[in-house]
Design an enzyme around this catalytic site. Structure first.
Site, PDB file in Angstrom:
ATOM      1  N   LYS A 171       0.812  -1.216   0.000  1.00 53.38           N
ATOM      2  CA  LYS A 171       0.000   0.000   0.000  1.00 53.38           C
ATOM      3  C   LYS A 171       0.852   1.275   0.000  1.00 53.38           C
ATOM      4  O   LYS A 171       0.628   2.172  -0.806  1.00 53.38           O
ATOM      5  CB  LYS A 171      -0.893  -0.055   1.244  1.00 53.38           C
ATOM      6  N   ARG A 195      -8.647   4.854   9.515  1.00 52.92           N
ATOM      7  CA  ARG A 195      -8.421   3.502  10.014  1.00 52.92           C
ATOM      8  C   ARG A 195      -9.660   2.944  10.699  1.00 52.92           C
ATOM      9  O   ARG A 195      -9.715   1.762  10.991  1.00 52.92           O
ATOM     10  CB  ARG A 195      -7.265   3.498  11.023  1.00 52.92           C
ATOM     11  N   ARG A 246      10.243 -10.539   4.821  1.00 55.76           N
ATOM     12  CA  ARG A 246      10.516  -9.125   4.591  1.00 55.76           C
ATOM     13  C   ARG A 246      11.850  -8.705   5.194  1.00 55.76           C
ATOM     14  O   ARG A 246      12.154  -8.973   6.350  1.00 55.76           O
ATOM     15  CB  ARG A 246       9.397  -8.270   5.165  1.00 55.76           C
ATOM     16  N   ARG A 287      13.124  -8.551   9.528  1.00 53.42           N
ATOM     17  CA  ARG A 287      12.387  -7.954  10.644  1.00 53.42           C
ATOM     18  C   ARG A 287      12.225  -8.954  11.770  1.00 53.42           C
ATOM     19  O   ARG A 287      11.755 -10.059  11.560  1.00 53.42           O
ATOM     20  CB  ARG A 287      10.996  -7.525  10.179  1.00 53.42           C
ATOM     21  N   ARG A 296      -1.153 -10.333  13.235  1.00 50.49           N
ATOM     22  CA  ARG A 296      -1.256  -8.961  12.712  1.00 50.49           C
ATOM     23  C   ARG A 296      -2.320  -8.871  11.625  1.00 50.49           C
ATOM     24  O   ARG A 296      -3.086  -7.914  11.561  1.00 50.49           O
ATOM     25  CB  ARG A 296       0.080  -8.536  12.098  1.00 50.49           C
TER      26      ARG A 296
END
Ligand SMILES: [Zn+2]
Length: 230
Positions: free
Chosen positions: A15, A90, A127, A163, A174
């Site tokens: 995004k 959000r 990632r 990460r 998440r």
């Protein structure tokens, strides 16, 4: 006719990258609520001090502060030709407030980047981020079996590392939190003619093309909220 966009999509959907790209291509300001908050805290403004004390108490910055930030930002003249909002709304409360901010402006184009969960988990667990500036490594940068990465960050020359919080279970949790908190938001917008569902399980360049053509296709549908041209 202004191009006013918001981007929705789960972590790992690309995004932020796509919002940056669209903003740069069309010469529009990208408005990130996270950036505005950080700047306000650094500058020590009234809003910044308020946000800082909230964050230091361990709480999340509430809807009222976020709405005030966005309202103030969208009053500046550089959004005349349009804007891209990143990280807002959000919640449905924020979305409802945005409706009132949008009165008299070209209506929102909503980009919802959709990616299957299995693909998101694959992306997020692999990632790599820059250890210095936190930038995401390009898709083409992959760690070898020892976890070593040759490529350095293009922005600051820092090393890429995996990460630490991106274990499989953490990632799934998440995504679940995201799904629960934003499903009402997708429902809030999905019936509109300016809602664009984008297949995000594609290479980034292809996703950018899909977004560009979706925006061009719905631009004709963009009316002005609250009447009057602007
Ligand atoms: Zn970096």
């Amino acid at each position: 006719m202004a191009l006013n966009l918001i981007f929705l999509g789960p972590p790992g959907a690309g995004k932020g990258t796509q919002a940056d790209r669209f903003a740069a291509t069309r010469g529009l300001p990208k408005i990130s609520t996270g950036d505005i908050l950080r700047e306000a805290v650094a500058a020590g403004t009234e809003l910044g001090l308020k946000a800082k004390s909230i964050m230091e108490s361990g709480a999340l910055v509430g809807d009222d502060v976020m709405i005030a930030i966005v309202r103030e930002r969208l009053d500046r003249p550089d959004v005349k030709r349009g804007f891209i909002l990143d990280g807002f709304p959000r919640t449905v409360t924020q979305a409802t407030a945005l409706e009132s901010i949008m009165i008299g402006r070209s209506s929102l184009i909503v980009i919802d980047i959709q990616v299957p969960e299995a693909e998101l988990v694959r992306r997020l667990t692999n990632r790599l981020i820059c250890v210095k500036c936190g930038a995401n490594a390009p898709e083409s940068v992959i760690a070898d079996s020892q976890g070593t990465v040759d490529t350095r960050c293009q922005r600051c020359g820092g090393m890429f590392v995996q990460r630490a919080d991106d274990g499989d279970a953490v990632v799934r949790e998440r995504l679940k939190v995201y799904e629960q908190s934003t499903r009402p938001l997708v429902e809030f917008y999905s019936a509109r003619p300016t809602f664009c569902a984008i297949d995000g399980a594609q290479p980034p360049a292809r996703v950018a093309e899909l977004i560009a053509s979706a925006v061009d296709a719905v631009s004709g549908e963009v009316g002005v909220a609250g009447g009057g041209l602007r």
